[in-house]
Design a protein around this motif. Sequence first.
Motif, PDB file in Angstrom:
ATOM      1  N   ALA A 251       1.855   4.016  -3.450  1.00  0.00           N
ATOM      2  CA  ALA A 251       2.287   5.384  -3.170  1.00  0.00           C
ATOM      3  C   ALA A 251       1.087   6.323  -3.127  1.00  0.00           C
ATOM      4  CB  ALA A 251       3.284   5.840  -4.243  1.00  0.00           C
ATOM      5  N   ASP A 252       1.235   7.374  -2.311  1.00  0.00           N
ATOM      6  CA  ASP A 252       0.284   8.481  -2.262  1.00  0.00           C
ATOM      7  C   ASP A 252      -1.092   8.120  -1.708  1.00  0.00           C
ATOM      8  OD1 ASP A 252       2.103  10.402  -3.217  1.00  0.00           O
ATOM      9  OD2 ASP A 252       1.771   9.715  -5.262  1.00  0.00           O
ATOM     10  N   LYS A 253      -1.167   7.022  -0.960  1.00  0.00           N
ATOM     11  CA  LYS A 253      -2.346   6.746  -0.150  1.00  0.00           C
ATOM     12  C   LYS A 253      -1.951   6.909   1.310  1.00  0.00           C
ATOM     13  CE  LYS A 253      -4.362   3.406  -3.389  1.00  0.00           C
ATOM     14  NZ  LYS A 253      -5.352   4.342  -3.931  1.00  0.00           N
ATOM     15  N   TRP A 254      -2.909   7.239   2.145  1.00  0.00           N
ATOM     16  CA  TRP A 254      -2.629   7.365   3.570  1.00  0.00           C
ATOM     17  C   TRP A 254      -2.732   5.996   4.242  1.00  0.00           C
ATOM     18  CZ3 TRP A 254      -0.344  11.127   6.057  1.00  0.00           C
ATOM     19  CH2 TRP A 254      -0.420  12.435   5.570  1.00  0.00           C
ATOM     20  N   TYR A 255      -1.764   5.687   5.091  1.00  0.00           N
ATOM     21  CA  TYR A 255      -1.789   4.472   5.899  1.00  0.00           C
ATOM     22  C   TYR A 255      -1.785   4.875   7.367  1.00  0.00           C
ATOM     23  CZ  TYR A 255      -0.976   2.084   1.549  1.00  0.00           C
ATOM     24  OH  TYR A 255      -1.120   1.622   0.260  1.00  0.00           O
ATOM     25  N   ILE A 256      -2.783   4.410   8.102  1.00  0.00           N
ATOM     26  CA  ILE A 256      -2.894   4.760   9.513  1.00  0.00           C
ATOM     27  C   ILE A 256      -2.485   3.560  10.364  1.00  0.00           C
ATOM     28  CG2 ILE A 256      -4.610   6.570   9.207  1.00  0.00           C
ATOM     29  CD1 ILE A 256      -6.790   4.587   9.927  1.00  0.00           C
ATOM     30  N   PHE A 257      -1.927   3.839  11.544  1.00  0.00           N
ATOM     31  CA  PHE A 257      -1.301   2.807  12.369  1.00  0.00           C
ATOM     32  C   PHE A 257      -1.938   2.687  13.745  1.00  0.00           C
ATOM     33  CE2 PHE A 257       2.057   4.485   9.560  1.00  0.00           C
ATOM     34  CZ  PHE A 257       2.412   3.322   8.895  1.00  0.00           C
ATOM     35  N   TYR A 258      -1.982   1.465  14.217  1.00  0.00           N
ATOM     36  CA  TYR A 258      -2.388   1.126  15.579  1.00  0.00           C
ATOM     37  C   TYR A 258      -1.166   0.932  16.467  1.00  0.00           C
ATOM     38  CZ  TYR A 258      -4.379  -2.141  19.146  1.00  0.00           C
ATOM     39  OH  TYR A 258      -4.772  -2.787  20.302  1.00  0.00           O
TER      40      TYR A 258
END
Length: 283
Positions: A251-258
Amino acid sequence: MTGVRDLDTYEIGGLKFHWLDGGVTNMDGGAMFGVVPKPLWSRKYPVNELNQIELRTEPIFFQAEGKNILIESGIGSGKLSDKQKRNYGVSEESSIKESLKKLSLKPEDIDIILMTHMHFDHASGLTEVRDGIIVPVFENAVIYTSETEWNELKEPNIRSKNTYWKENWEPIQHQVKTFIEKVEIVNGVEMIHTGGHSDGHSIIRLTAGDEEIIHMGDLLPTHAHFNPLWVLAYDDYPMDSIFAKQKWMQADKWYIFYHDAIYRAVKFSADGKVKEALDRTKI
């Protein structure tokens, strides 16, 4: 080139990310969610009448330590046959050069490319056909992938040979640097070998200000895959995918997507709900 959309640009922790036009696929929803029943996953991610879900293939550009860096390379352009386009539901090919032009850059300006793995939908944008010859697109870039991934890429097994294509790696092999467990590319940019989706699959961990930003590659292709048990039928080692998600999904981390067609980046709550999100512009 006219018609190329404006780039989605978001800043996280002082680090600015740009999503480039790398193409669009539409893949079978059942394959993308494995053993999860459709009535469950279809509530979390849109599906069309062919049971396909939209998956972008859009490289992420950012700058760190004075370097121009790409995460993944897109589906490529002018390399897929009509049969391949049909089988993989390719509705758009890459317009990477046009996207980079919007940033006043050219492919030769890219210094580093981070490849979580080398499946065709991530690696096809590394090369192009020029005067009848397949050549590198980013001729000055150092391309990072894990040693395990690189070794299997060159000698694929009966299953992986369908996604590791010679035309995507042979022309760029002189540009490749591999690592075993993890490597710090520049300060605050780290690649970590996880396995799972492929034996050599890696994730990318970024530190920017007070934020930790993680690109999980195809362990988390969309926000709907937060549940550790929701892994792809395409995964070669699904239990390794599950273990990696248990370790790295927090929780509370940023996850970036392709791949995600809805969000560019997400923060999750502890129960897996989208707590904060950066949307994809739909044009």
